[in-house]
Design an enzyme around this catalytic site. Structure first.
Site, mmCIF file in Angstrom:
data_model
loop_
_atom_site.group_PDB
_atom_site.id
_atom_site.type_symbol
_atom_site.label_atom_id
_atom_site.label_comp_id
_atom_site.label_asym_id
_atom_site.label_seq_id
_atom_site.Cartn_x
_atom_site.Cartn_y
_atom_site.Cartn_z
ATOM 1 N N ALA A 88 0.768 -1.241 0.000
ATOM 2 C CA ALA A 88 0.000 0.000 0.000
ATOM 3 C C ALA A 88 0.800 1.292 0.000
ATOM 4 C CB ALA A 88 -0.954 0.007 1.196
ATOM 5 N N GLY A 118 -1.365 6.243 -2.034
ATOM 6 C CA GLY A 118 -2.184 6.815 -3.085
ATOM 7 C C GLY A 118 -3.432 6.001 -3.373
ATOM 8 N N LYS A 119 -3.287 4.694 -3.427
ATOM 9 C CA LYS A 119 -4.427 3.832 -3.730
ATOM 10 C C LYS A 119 -5.265 3.574 -2.476
ATOM 11 C CE LYS A 119 -1.905 1.918 -7.623
ATOM 12 N NZ LYS A 119 -0.752 2.837 -7.508
ATOM 13 N N ASP A 156 -1.090 -3.938 -5.802
ATOM 14 C CA ASP A 156 -0.279 -3.106 -6.691
ATOM 15 C C ASP A 156 1.157 -3.555 -6.454
ATOM 16 O OD1 ASP A 156 0.056 -0.944 -8.575
ATOM 17 O OD2 ASP A 156 0.962 0.179 -6.924
ATOM 18 N N CYS A 183 3.212 -1.138 -12.647
ATOM 19 C CA CYS A 183 3.560 0.011 -13.494
ATOM 20 C C CYS A 183 4.714 -0.389 -14.411
ATOM 21 C CB CYS A 183 3.901 1.248 -12.656
ATOM 22 S SG CYS A 183 5.253 1.022 -11.481
#
Length: 467
Positions: free
Chosen positions: A111, A115-116, A179, A232
């Site tokens: 985390a 941001g998420k 992520d 990403c």
């Protein structure tokens, strides 16, 4: 920016074929900066009318804006009031597309810096629970600060490895976001220094990490729940191939459409691309349900997203032991009870836990927390010191101005606002009642001061101060 790694450039030329010249040209275009409005505190429309910045909507993010290079949003009082998060536009997409509703149990497994997590918390609207985890305790501290700044009341912030969490939360979560750590190819334009890391570790190192993390995420997902996997990077090994391995390893998991069918055409027109079965060693046609973002197709960096659902008839897991470590209301300090009796914020006194003189409001329906590496369990309400209760900075950020009677507003441009944020002494009118005063920039709380007569004690956290 510097030259792209030769191996990376040759691979992308082979994969993108006719699109490669446009892709390569995008690296000479400056990366765009964005902010995402905190809808726990203000709507996107209200925020757009609050500032004189020339904002432009990010087409695929309802509460996202591009801001001009002349703006300095990280220095503005609105930032310190938690009205927005500064975030690369493509990176806003995974939390935006994960279908989260108030009351759900949500995990952000990797985390930091938040941001998420902050967007997932905004979607929960204070209902349910968000577990925000990062294995790095240093990074998890930044995650905690951002959640507190956003006024999040229902989060647990942990710093655990995924295996330890899986042992505590089997089949617990309705939604999970992974992520994942990745080689970062999609961020080469925005952060060229990542290229050195890529040359050192390559893609195989990160693919191995991703494939160690994902099985634990699957075990924590309830039947029928959704898991969003994102990176990403452009690397098929870390993207399509990792998803393919997950599907082959866990028959109870299936790919869902990352972009809902009713929005597919609009998103394609915005520049969204599908995942690439043709980039796989053994093509899987359904991988086209995943999403790829490219810097030559939209105003953002590179990203990959895959949404997966666990079958409704999958095993339920071992369940969990509910948290029981609450302080009986009659044993809470009288000063704490008096503070919240005069406070308009909804605080369930039956869900308060204590540790080392500090009091926390815990979310409902959480498991036993002892033994976990916790940075925060719920909302830190404050601390009991001798015969007084000192409310916390986190509580100030979670309050609305109208929820606290002794609130005092200054215009955002008032020089006292900057002095307060720098932890300097400020003056307030004598008409302001003594006690804890919730200082606001306009209608939005910044933190507490303690007023007694003509004296004002600045209680802004030194670690948060404006530099």
């Amino acid at each position: 920016m510097g030259n792209l790694p030769e191996k990376f450039e040759k691979r992308m030329e082979r994969l993108l074929d006719g699109e490669f010249p446009d892709f390569l040209s995008s690296f000479s275009v400056k990366a765009r900066s964005g902010l995402r409005v905190n809808t726990l505190k203000i709507s996107a429309e209200e925020f757009a009318g609050l500032t004189d910045w020339e904002l432009r909507r990010i087409p695929w993010i309802e509460n996202g804006f591009f801001y001009p290079e002349t703006a300095t949003p990280s220095k503005h009082p609105w930032y310190y009031a938690g009205l927005y998060y500064l975030q690369e536009p493509s990176a806003m997409t995974p939390a935006n597309l994960l279908p989260v509703e108030p009351g759900m149990r949500v995990l952000d497994l990797c985390a930091a810096p938040g941001g998420k997590s902050t967007e997932l918390a905004a979607k929960l609207r204070g209902e349910g629970v968000l577990v925000a985890n990062d294995i790095s305790s240093t990074r998890a501290k930044a995650l905690l600060k951002n959640l507190e700044l956003f006024g999040v009341r229902n989060a647990l912030v942990t710093s655990e490895n995924p295996a330890a969490l899986a042992g505590r939360f089997p089949g617990y979560f309705d939604r999970i976001l992974v992520d994942a750590p990745c080689s970062g190819e999609g961020m080469f334009r925005k952060q060229p220094a990542i290229m050195k890391n890529w040359e050192q570790y390559g893609t195989e190192y990160y693919a191995k990490l991703q494939r160690e993390i994902l099985p634990h995420a699957v075990s924590m997902l309830r039947p029928g729940g959704y898991l969003m996997y994102s990176t990403c990077t452009f690397s098929p090994e870390e993207d399509e191939e990792t998803v393919d391995l997950l599907l082959r390893s866990f028959p109870e998991m299936r790919l869902a459409d990352a972009v809902p069918a009713e929005r597919r055409t609009a998103y394609r027109e915005m520049g969204f691309a599908t995942g690439r079965p043709d980039w796989m060693r053994t093509p899987r046609e359904e991988i086209a349900k995943t999403v790829r973002l490219f810097p030559h197709r939209l105003e953002g960096e590179g990203h990959f997203l895959a949404l997966l659902q666990k079958s409704e008839d999958a095993g339920q897991g071992a369940g969990f032991v509910p948290e029981t470590g609450f302080v009986p209301e009659k044993r809470l300090p009288a000063e704490l009870r008096a503070f919240f009796a005069d406070c308009g914020a909804p605080v369930d006194l039956s869900r308060i836990a204590a540790k080392d003189g500090k009091y926390y409001l815990l979310p409902d329906g959480i498991p036993e927390l002892r033994g976990l590496r916790l940075l925060r369990s719920g909302l830190l309400l404050g601390e009991q010191r001798k015969d007084r209760f000192e409310p916390s900075q986190a509580l100030a950020c979670a309050l609305k101005k109208q929820e606290y009677a002794n609130a005092f507003s200054l215009p955002p441009e008032d020089e006292r606002v900057v002095r307060y944020l720098k932890c300097e002494t400020i003056e307030l009118p004598e008409s302001v009642p003594d006690g804890h005063v919730l200082l606001c920039a306009g209608a939005y709380p910044l933190g507490f001061v303690k007023k007694k007569g003509s004296g004002v004690k600045n209680r802004y956290l030194p670690g948060w101060r404006l530099m």
